[in-house]
Scaffold this motif. Structure first.
Motif, PDB file in Angstrom:
ATOM      1  N   GLY A  10       0.803  -1.226   0.000  1.00  0.00           N
ATOM      2  CA  GLY A  10       0.000   0.000   0.000  1.00  0.00           C
ATOM      3  C   GLY A  10       0.830   1.268   0.000  1.00  0.00           C
ATOM      4  N   ILE A  11       1.928   1.279   0.783  1.00  0.00           N
ATOM      5  CA  ILE A  11       2.670   2.535   0.886  1.00  0.00           C
ATOM      6  C   ILE A  11       3.499   2.777  -0.380  1.00  0.00           C
ATOM      7  CG2 ILE A  11       4.754   1.732   2.108  1.00  0.00           C
ATOM      8  CD1 ILE A  11       2.689   4.929   2.841  1.00  0.00           C
ATOM      9  N   THR A  12       3.978   1.691  -1.017  1.00  0.00           N
ATOM     10  CA  THR A  12       4.690   1.875  -2.287  1.00  0.00           C
ATOM     11  C   THR A  12       3.738   2.465  -3.321  1.00  0.00           C
ATOM     12  OG1 THR A  12       6.289   0.118  -1.887  1.00  0.00           O
ATOM     13  CG2 THR A  12       5.812   0.605  -4.193  1.00  0.00           C
ATOM     14  N   GLU A  33       7.510  -7.635  -8.550  1.00  0.00           N
ATOM     15  CA  GLU A  33       6.256  -8.213  -9.025  1.00  0.00           C
ATOM     16  C   GLU A  33       5.224  -8.316  -7.899  1.00  0.00           C
ATOM     17  OE1 GLU A  33       7.137 -11.889 -10.834  1.00  0.00           O
ATOM     18  OE2 GLU A  33       6.356 -11.247 -12.764  1.00  0.00           O
ATOM     19  N   ARG A  34       5.717  -8.595  -6.690  1.00  0.00           N
ATOM     20  CA  ARG A  34       4.802  -8.727  -5.565  1.00  0.00           C
ATOM     21  C   ARG A  34       4.366  -7.335  -5.112  1.00  0.00           C
ATOM     22  NH1 ARG A  34       7.385 -13.022  -1.596  1.00  0.00           N
ATOM     23  NH2 ARG A  34       5.623 -12.314  -0.433  1.00  0.00           N
ATOM     24  N   SER A  35       3.167  -7.064  -4.756  1.00  0.00           N
ATOM     25  CA  SER A  35       1.952  -7.805  -5.032  1.00  0.00           C
ATOM     26  C   SER A  35       1.574  -7.600  -6.510  1.00  0.00           C
ATOM     27  CB  SER A  35       0.833  -7.274  -4.150  1.00  0.00           C
ATOM     28  OG  SER A  35       1.265  -7.143  -2.810  1.00  0.00           O
ATOM     29  N   ARG A  36       1.378  -8.682  -7.210  1.00  0.00           N
ATOM     30  CA  ARG A  36       1.276  -8.675  -8.668  1.00  0.00           C
ATOM     31  C   ARG A  36       0.188  -7.727  -9.190  1.00  0.00           C
ATOM     32  NH1 ARG A  36       3.272 -13.063 -12.205  1.00  0.00           N
ATOM     33  NH2 ARG A  36       4.106 -13.938 -10.303  1.00  0.00           N
ATOM     34  N   SER A  54      12.644 -10.076  -9.988  1.00  0.00           N
ATOM     35  CA  SER A  54      13.353 -10.446  -8.759  1.00  0.00           C
ATOM     36  C   SER A  54      13.854  -9.194  -8.038  1.00  0.00           C
ATOM     37  CB  SER A  54      14.542 -11.355  -9.081  1.00  0.00           C
ATOM     38  OG  SER A  54      15.661 -10.584  -9.456  1.00  0.00           O
ATOM     39  N   ASN A  55      13.987  -9.334  -6.722  1.00  0.00           N
ATOM     40  CA  ASN A  55      14.482  -8.208  -5.921  1.00  0.00           C
ATOM     41  C   ASN A  55      15.904  -7.828  -6.331  1.00  0.00           C
ATOM     42  OD1 ASN A  55      12.102  -8.132  -4.498  1.00  0.00           O
ATOM     43  ND2 ASN A  55      12.864  -9.390  -2.808  1.00  0.00           N
ATOM     44  N   GLN A  56      16.735  -8.857  -6.620  1.00  0.00           N
ATOM     45  CA  GLN A  56      18.123  -8.559  -6.981  1.00  0.00           C
ATOM     46  C   GLN A  56      18.184  -7.780  -8.303  1.00  0.00           C
ATOM     47  OE1 GLN A  56      20.952  -9.213  -4.925  1.00  0.00           O
ATOM     48  NE2 GLN A  56      21.721  -7.692  -6.367  1.00  0.00           N
ATOM     49  N   ALA A  68      10.427  -1.514   1.285  1.00  0.00           N
ATOM     50  CA  ALA A  68       9.013  -1.309   1.638  1.00  0.00           C
ATOM     51  C   ALA A  68       8.309  -2.642   1.874  1.00  0.00           C
ATOM     52  CB  ALA A  68       8.314  -0.497   0.545  1.00  0.00           C
ATOM     53  N   VAL A  69       9.013  -3.546   2.569  1.00  0.00           N
ATOM     54  CA  VAL A  69       8.374  -4.798   2.997  1.00  0.00           C
ATOM     55  C   VAL A  69       8.033  -4.647   4.485  1.00  0.00           C
ATOM     56  CG1 VAL A  69       9.438  -6.298   1.273  1.00  0.00           C
ATOM     57  CG2 VAL A  69      10.626  -5.870   3.423  1.00  0.00           C
ATOM     58  N   LEU A  70       7.270  -5.583   5.014  1.00  0.00           N
ATOM     59  CA  LEU A  70       6.879  -5.502   6.421  1.00  0.00           C
ATOM     60  C   LEU A  70       8.108  -5.663   7.316  1.00  0.00           C
ATOM     61  CD1 LEU A  70       3.550  -7.561   6.302  1.00  0.00           C
ATOM     62  CD2 LEU A  70       3.818  -5.073   6.431  1.00  0.00           C
TER      63      LEU A  70
HETATM   64  N1  LIG Z   1       1.250   1.794   5.196  1.00  0.00           N
HETATM   65  C1  LIG Z   1       1.749   2.872   5.795  1.00  0.00           C
HETATM   66  O1  LIG Z   1       1.044   3.873   6.034  1.00  0.00           O
HETATM   67  C2  LIG Z   1       3.221   2.934   6.146  1.00  0.00           C
HETATM   68  C3  LIG Z   1       3.760   4.161   6.510  1.00  0.00           C
HETATM   69  C4  LIG Z   1       5.125   4.234   6.796  1.00  0.00           C
HETATM   70  C5  LIG Z   1       5.905   3.087   6.757  1.00  0.00           C
HETATM   71  N2  LIG Z   1       5.336   1.888   6.433  1.00  0.00           N
HETATM   72  C6  LIG Z   1       6.203   0.711   6.381  1.00  0.00           C
HETATM   73  O2  LIG Z   1       6.317   0.319   5.034  1.00  0.00           O
HETATM   74  C7  LIG Z   1       6.392  -1.093   4.930  1.00  0.00           C
HETATM   75  C8  LIG Z   1       5.359  -1.568   3.941  1.00  0.00           C
HETATM   76  O3  LIG Z   1       4.077  -1.223   4.425  1.00  0.00           O
HETATM   77  P1  LIG Z   1       2.772  -1.498   3.549  1.00  0.00           P
HETATM   78  O4  LIG Z   1       1.654  -0.883   4.290  1.00  0.00           O
HETATM   79  O5  LIG Z   1       3.013  -1.090   2.142  1.00  0.00           O
HETATM   80  O6  LIG Z   1       2.695  -3.091   3.680  1.00  0.00           O
HETATM   81  P2  LIG Z   1       1.960  -4.145   2.716  1.00  0.00           P
HETATM   82  O7  LIG Z   1       0.838  -3.468   2.012  1.00  0.00           O
HETATM   83  O8  LIG Z   1       1.677  -5.347   3.550  1.00  0.00           O
HETATM   84  O9  LIG Z   1       3.086  -4.477   1.645  1.00  0.00           O
HETATM   85  C9  LIG Z   1       4.166  -5.306   1.901  1.00  0.00           C
HETATM   86  C10 LIG Z   1       4.677  -5.745   0.539  1.00  0.00           C
HETATM   87  O10 LIG Z   1       5.838  -6.520   0.724  1.00  0.00           O
HETATM   88  C11 LIG Z   1       5.795  -7.561  -0.266  1.00  0.00           C
HETATM   89  N3  LIG Z   1       6.726  -8.617   0.057  1.00  0.00           N
HETATM   90  C12 LIG Z   1       6.683  -9.540   1.066  1.00  0.00           C
HETATM   91  N4  LIG Z   1       7.773 -10.337   0.993  1.00  0.00           N
HETATM   92  C13 LIG Z   1       8.504  -9.897  -0.063  1.00  0.00           C
HETATM   93  C14 LIG Z   1       9.718 -10.327  -0.664  1.00  0.00           C
HETATM   94  N5  LIG Z   1      10.427 -11.341  -0.175  1.00  0.00           N
HETATM   95  N6  LIG Z   1      10.165  -9.641  -1.732  1.00  0.00           N
HETATM   96  C15 LIG Z   1       9.480  -8.595  -2.254  1.00  0.00           C
HETATM   97  N7  LIG Z   1       8.323  -8.167  -1.755  1.00  0.00           N
HETATM   98  C16 LIG Z   1       7.846  -8.815  -0.664  1.00  0.00           C
HETATM   99  C17 LIG Z   1       4.344  -7.986  -0.229  1.00  0.00           C
HETATM  100  O11 LIG Z   1       4.031  -8.763  -1.374  1.00  0.00           O
HETATM  101  P3  LIG Z   1       2.847  -9.853  -1.344  1.00  0.00           P
HETATM  102  O12 LIG Z   1       1.553  -9.079  -1.265  1.00  0.00           O
HETATM  103  O13 LIG Z   1       3.014 -10.575  -2.644  1.00  0.00           O
HETATM  104  O14 LIG Z   1       3.099 -10.726  -0.137  1.00  0.00           O
HETATM  105  C18 LIG Z   1       3.686  -6.599  -0.259  1.00  0.00           C
HETATM  106  O15 LIG Z   1       3.659  -6.096  -1.573  1.00  0.00           O
HETATM  107  C19 LIG Z   1       6.187  -1.656   6.348  1.00  0.00           C
HETATM  108  O16 LIG Z   1       7.431  -2.061   6.866  1.00  0.00           O
HETATM  109  C20 LIG Z   1       5.649  -0.498   7.148  1.00  0.00           C
HETATM  110  O17 LIG Z   1       6.127  -0.497   8.486  1.00  0.00           O
HETATM  111  C21 LIG Z   1       4.024   1.794   6.096  1.00  0.00           C
END
Ligand SMILES: NC(=O)c1ccc[n+]([C@@H]2O[C@H](COP(=O)([O-])OP(=O)(O)OC[C@H]3O[C@@H](n4cnc5c(N)ncnc54)[C@H](OP(=O)(O)O)[C@@H]3O)[C@@H](O)[C@H]2O)c1
Length: 257
Positions: A10-12, A33-36, A54-56, A68-70
């Motif tokens: 979501g944040i990306t 590619e994730r989330s596709r 790929s990430n690399q 920007a992963v969890l």
């Molecule tokens: N949302 C906010 O408002 C906010 C604000 C500031 C900071 N953040 C930080 O930003 C980060 C991301 O937040 P978010 O809200 O965007 O989370 P999210 O929507 O859950 O997105 C996480 C992304 O990481 C991907 N992912 C998981 N494993 C991966 C891997 N091995 N390689 C590549 N991608 C992978 C997921 O793909 P899949 O869906 O395919 O699993 C998903 O696209 C978090 O660490 C959070 O603390 C978020």
């Protein structure tokens, strides 16, 4: 400058949208590619965006990399990547300190943390950045504002203090529903409830805490309506409760760090 994102959540999506729609960002953006469904949607919307498998591959072809992963996935994702000394890394995951990051991204020296919020998609909001980095500040300032701090504790506090978004929207929704219950048409009720907050927020920008306190006091006509509401809010300790919750978020973030 090629900007790559590891994680397309979501944040990306919010950052890419903010930069492309409001920031006139013309340079290439690489997404994993994730989330596709999300990466595909962004690539269809913006010609600057390209999706890689790929990430690399993203790391290899990017100058700056946004992590920007969890938080719980971050170190494992980093462990599989090789970086160049010239890379710049912007880390978004909450609770992962700069010092920890630096030991996982060797030989990168330019690392900073940022907390962009979803309103960046609309070119709004202020992104905290630690430590100061003029180029990163300029990037986020293209889609809103940026605030750099020199102390990591202050950075964490800025993040904790912004954990009020859900509370804010719930409060506006409650006001809108209350107006509806009084017979105000649904759209007008929502518009009016939001307008009240929008106007007050606009008046608050750039005011000091002292000035805001005076603005509050100016609204308190003795025996008036605002005085009645604030008295009830104080009796119920609503503001103290919110502050205590923010304290709790701060403790949680600090113990994660
Ligand atoms: N949302 C906010 O408002 C906010 C604000 C500031 C900071 N953040 C930080 O930003 C980060 C991301 O937040 P978010 O809200 O965007 O989370 P999210 O929507 O859950 O997105 C996480 C992304 O990481 C991907 N992912 C998981 N494993 C991966 C891997 N091995 N390689 C590549 N991608 C992978 C997921 O793909 P899949 O869906 O395919 O699993 C998903 O696209 C978090 O660490 C959070 O603390 C978020």
């Amino acid at each position: 400058m090629i900007l790559g994102f590891i994680g397309t959540g979501g944040i990306t999506e919010a950052i890419v949208t903010g930069l492309c729609v409001h920031g006139n960002h013309q340079d290439k953006i690489l997404l994993s590619e994730r989330s596709r469904f999300r990466s595909k949607r962004l690539a269809e919307k913006f010609t600057q965006v390209q999706v890689l498998g790929s990430n690399q591959a993203i790391v290899d072809r990017s100058d700056w990399i946004v992590l920007a992963v969890l938080p719980q996935h971050t170190l494992a994702v980093l462990a599989e990547l090789s970086f160049r000394a010239q890379h710049k890394i912007i880390s978004l995951p909450a609770g992962i300190r700069l010092e920890t990051l630096s030991t996982h991204v060797h030989p990168v020296k330019q690392i900073c943390r940022a907390i962009p919020m979803p309103p960046i998609a609309h070119g709004l909001g202020c992104t905290p950045i630690y430590p100061p980095d003029a180029e990163v500040e300029a990037l986020f300032a293209r889609a809103g504002k940026a605030m750099a701090v020199t102390d990591e504790r202050q950075f964490t506090a800025l993040g904790a203090s912004s954990a009020v978004m859900a509370t804010f929207f719930a409060w506006v929704a409650s006001n809108a529903r209350w107006l509806e219950a009084q017979g105000v048409p649904t759209d007008d009720a929502a518009f009016y409830a939001a307008s009240v907050f929008h106007t007050l927020a606009a008046m608050s920008v750039n005011a000091s805490a002292e000035a805001l306190q005076r603005m509050s006091e100016k609204c308190l006509t003795p025996g008036g309506l605002n005085e009645q509401v604030l008295r009830g809010v104080k009796q119920a300790r609503v503001i103290e409760t919110i502050q205590a919750q923010i304290d709790g978020v701060m403790s949680r973030l600090q113990s994660a760090e």
